[in-house]
Scaffold this active site. Structure first.
Site, mmCIF file in Angstrom:
data_model
loop_
_atom_site.group_PDB
_atom_site.id
_atom_site.type_symbol
_atom_site.label_atom_id
_atom_site.label_comp_id
_atom_site.label_asym_id
_atom_site.label_seq_id
_atom_site.Cartn_x
_atom_site.Cartn_y
_atom_site.Cartn_z
ATOM 1 N N GLU A 160 -21.776 -18.578 2.617
ATOM 2 C CA GLU A 160 -22.448 -19.214 1.474
ATOM 3 C C GLU A 160 -23.522 -18.253 0.964
ATOM 4 O O GLU A 160 -24.139 -17.507 1.733
ATOM 5 C CB GLU A 160 -23.041 -20.579 1.863
ATOM 6 C CG GLU A 160 -23.398 -21.380 0.623
ATOM 7 C CD GLU A 160 -23.680 -22.870 0.883
ATOM 8 O OE1 GLU A 160 -23.615 -23.303 2.050
ATOM 9 O OE2 GLU A 160 -23.972 -23.584 -0.085
ATOM 10 N N HIS A 220 -29.282 -26.859 -4.273
ATOM 11 C CA HIS A 220 -28.068 -27.463 -4.842
ATOM 12 C C HIS A 220 -28.021 -28.995 -4.669
ATOM 13 O O HIS A 220 -27.091 -29.577 -4.121
ATOM 14 C CB HIS A 220 -26.780 -26.765 -4.417
ATOM 15 C CG HIS A 220 -26.466 -26.652 -2.952
ATOM 16 N ND1 HIS A 220 -26.580 -27.689 -2.077
ATOM 17 C CD2 HIS A 220 -25.999 -25.601 -2.235
ATOM 18 C CE1 HIS A 220 -26.189 -27.295 -0.888
ATOM 19 N NE2 HIS A 220 -25.846 -26.045 -0.950
ATOM 20 N N ASP A 276 -26.524 -18.210 0.100
ATOM 21 C CA ASP A 276 -27.891 -18.092 0.618
ATOM 22 C C ASP A 276 -27.962 -17.171 1.833
ATOM 23 O O ASP A 276 -29.043 -16.729 2.226
ATOM 24 C CB ASP A 276 -28.501 -19.473 0.941
ATOM 25 C CG ASP A 276 -27.609 -20.374 1.740
ATOM 26 O OD1 ASP A 276 -26.381 -20.209 1.700
ATOM 27 O OD2 ASP A 276 -28.133 -21.271 2.432
ATOM 28 N N HIS A 321 -31.651 -21.273 8.809
ATOM 29 C CA HIS A 321 -32.768 -21.829 8.035
ATOM 30 C C HIS A 321 -33.838 -22.347 8.993
ATOM 31 O O HIS A 321 -33.506 -22.984 10.006
ATOM 32 C CB HIS A 321 -32.330 -23.017 7.179
ATOM 33 C CG HIS A 321 -31.334 -22.691 6.112
ATOM 34 N ND1 HIS A 321 -31.661 -21.986 4.975
ATOM 35 C CD2 HIS A 321 -30.012 -22.983 6.000
ATOM 36 C CE1 HIS A 321 -30.588 -21.868 4.211
ATOM 37 N NE2 HIS A 321 -29.571 -22.452 4.817
ATOM 38 N N ASP A 359 -25.692 -22.262 9.858
ATOM 39 C CA ASP A 359 -26.454 -23.385 9.282
ATOM 40 C C ASP A 359 -26.765 -24.473 10.314
ATOM 41 O O ASP A 359 -27.713 -25.254 10.117
ATOM 42 C CB ASP A 359 -25.659 -24.025 8.140
ATOM 43 C CG ASP A 359 -25.856 -23.308 6.816
ATOM 44 O OD1 ASP A 359 -26.882 -22.640 6.645
ATOM 45 O OD2 ASP A 359 -24.978 -23.427 5.951
ATOM 46 N N TYR A 414 -31.620 -32.404 7.307
ATOM 47 C CA TYR A 414 -30.595 -31.365 7.140
ATOM 48 C C TYR A 414 -29.251 -31.859 7.676
ATOM 49 O O TYR A 414 -28.203 -31.711 7.042
ATOM 50 C CB TYR A 414 -31.031 -30.094 7.882
ATOM 51 C CG TYR A 414 -30.226 -28.884 7.503
ATOM 52 C CD1 TYR A 414 -30.644 -28.037 6.479
ATOM 53 C CD2 TYR A 414 -29.024 -28.589 8.138
ATOM 54 C CE1 TYR A 414 -29.898 -26.938 6.113
ATOM 55 C CE2 TYR A 414 -28.273 -27.503 7.781
ATOM 56 C CZ TYR A 414 -28.714 -26.672 6.767
ATOM 57 O OH TYR A 414 -27.965 -25.588 6.392
ATOM 58 N N HIS A 446 -21.724 -16.736 8.124
ATOM 59 C CA HIS A 446 -21.464 -17.757 7.095
ATOM 60 C C HIS A 446 -21.557 -17.096 5.725
ATOM 61 O O HIS A 446 -22.484 -16.333 5.459
ATOM 62 C CB HIS A 446 -22.507 -18.866 7.243
ATOM 63 C CG HIS A 446 -22.368 -19.990 6.281
ATOM 64 N ND1 HIS A 446 -21.176 -20.355 5.710
ATOM 65 C CD2 HIS A 446 -23.295 -20.858 5.785
ATOM 66 C CE1 HIS A 446 -21.375 -21.383 4.907
ATOM 67 N NE2 HIS A 446 -22.646 -21.704 4.926
ATOM 68 N N HIS A 473 -20.582 -25.697 8.309
ATOM 69 C CA HIS A 473 -20.071 -26.710 7.432
ATOM 70 C C HIS A 473 -19.107 -26.167 6.379
ATOM 71 O O HIS A 473 -18.697 -26.905 5.473
ATOM 72 C CB HIS A 473 -21.240 -27.439 6.740
ATOM 73 C CG HIS A 473 -21.972 -26.584 5.713
ATOM 74 N ND1 HIS A 473 -22.059 -26.947 4.389
ATOM 75 C CD2 HIS A 473 -22.590 -25.385 5.804
ATOM 76 C CE1 HIS A 473 -22.740 -26.040 3.707
ATOM 77 N NE2 HIS A 473 -23.060 -25.075 4.539
HETATM 78 FE FE1 FEO Z 1 -24.131 -23.163 4.071
HETATM 79 FE FE2 FEO Z 1 -27.371 -22.175 4.355
HETATM 80 O O1 FEO Z 1 -25.643 -22.143 3.658
#
Ligand code: FEO
Length: 402
Positions: A80, A24, A82, A225, A164, A192, A78, A145
């Site tokens: 989001e 993104h 992903d 990640h 994250d 990051y 989280h 975040h």
């Molecule tokens: Fe905030 Fe890795 O998604």
């Protein structure tokens, strides 16, 4: 890639996205991973899932550890996509009645993402969940975040599942920090932070303070990640503190774009003048440097100097885009200024100055504009601009050192 045991009865069961190069709007030159973790105790607990398109790899990894139908509890740190994207498909297979522990905002977000009909169980800071020999506890990390973000902590093994935070977009078959090149790892971790966590730097500092006050210790930090931190946790926490404090180094970024190289000639003259004062300086042309790499250098710089030609009475589009992006990341404690070549109207440098001011960047040198191609006199003016900028950087640097 198969599941990997990271501690007794605790497994990485995520997926690797080797070929993603744009996350993104963030350039992911090394790809990324979506980490999910499985704890096999009296209850079988899954922490997070992966991007929907990688469900099959995730399912295959899960299946090498246990029959996924044995999962008793899902934790969503989280929401989001992903990390939650595979949740609906997983729950359709293992049963929608399986409890999904998440924050209150997590419940709201997951419902907005995937609709109702799931057994969401909201948790609060400090709540404890017994899963057999182990007790899991939750830390609220709202806005780190997203509003739903939370961490899960395993006190027995001192393992933090950090969502994250502490992550890196770094695709690798290695799973631990000790198995990858340290420079690459810390570069990706810094990038990051700069692109994802910088707007919430104050909250990062509060979190690190909370961790200290509560005396939480970490044998392992497992982000959503990249690799798992084990060997370099102290360095990681120190780096996060430094980045979040945003006290720039003796360093500047000269970020610009150019139409017919005149603004570029100015950028190089300014860069040389700053460099001659012993300051590390990076000229970064937006046509060839991705904005997410530029903000990685901005993170620990004291000065952000921005150049743009004037196009149709405004900013060059790449520069406008960069300024919008940088504004959203809310950098603090920076000085800066604007410059650029123009043909007949010349608004861009003052527009840059206005944007930098709106971000709270201290304009220490008035904007500079030169008509068409810089001549000898023009280059001398650029040199003087660079020298004034260098002086402001050194003054700020000395103030901090006092
Ligand atoms: Fe905030 Fe890795 O998604």
């Amino acid at each position: 890639m198969a599941a990997i045991q990271i501690a007794p009865d605790i497994f990485w069961v995520g997926a690797i996205d080797w070929s993603i190069r744009n996350f993104h709007g963030y350039s992911t030159d090394r790809g990324t991973t979506y980490n999910a973790y499985l704890i096999v105790d009296e209850k079988v607990v899954l922490i997070d899932t992966v991007k929907a398109s990688l469900f099959d790899e995730f399912w295959s990894n899960l299946s090498t550890v246990v029959d996924p139908h044995r999962i008793d509890i899902v934790i969503s740190n989280h929401t989001e996509m992903d990390h939650s994207g595979s949740l609906p498909r997983l729950m359709d297979i293992i049963g929608r009645d399986i409890p999904i522990y998440c924050s209150r905002m997590g419940k709201k977000n997951l419902t907005l993402h995937f609709g109702g009909g799931y057994n969401f169980i909201p948790v609060n800071e400090g709540d404890v969940l017994e899963v057999g020999r182990r007790k899991l506890t939750f830390l609220e990390t709202r806005m780190l975040h997203w509003p739903d973000s939370m961490f899960t902590y395993l006190p027995q093994e001192r393992i933090l599942f950090s969502s994250d935070a502490f992550g890196q977009h770094y695709a690798t078959v290695a799973r631990f920090d000790s198995e990858v090149r340290r420079e690459d790892l810390f570069f990706e971790t810094k990038k990051y932070f700069a692109n994802i966590l910088l707007p919430y730097a104050t909250l990062v500092l509060k979190l690190l303070e909370k961790v200290k006050k509560r005396g939480l210790e970490f044998e392992m930090i497992c982000p959503d990640h990249g690799i798992v931190w084990k060997q370099s946790i102290d360095d990681l926490l120190r780096s996060y503190t430094t980045w979040a404090q945003q006290e720039g180094q003796k360093k500047a970024v000269v970020v610009y774009d150019t139409m017919w190289h005149s603004t570029e000639i100015m950028a190089h003259a300014i860069t040389d003048a700053i460099s001659e004062r012993g300051i590390e300086v990076f000229p970064m042309r937006l046509k060839v440097c991705h904005r997410s790499d530029v903000v990685c250098e901005v993170l620990d710089s004291t000065a952000v100097v921005v150049g743009s030609p004037t196009l149709n009475n405004g900013l060059f589009p790449e520069v406008a885009q960069f300024l919008t992006y940088l504004k959203g990341l809310r950098p603090r404690n920076k000085v800066g200024g604007g410059f650029g070549s123009y043909g007949w109207s010349g608004e861009a440098p003052s527009l840059i100055e206005q944007e930098l001011k709106l971000m709270g960047i201290d304009i220490v040198v008035p904007h500079l504009r030169l008509q068409y191609v810089p001549d000898r006199e023009g280059l001398a003016i650029c040199k003087s601009f660079g020298e004034d900028m260098a002086k402001a950087i050194l003054d700020k640097w000395r103030q901090r050192a006092q």
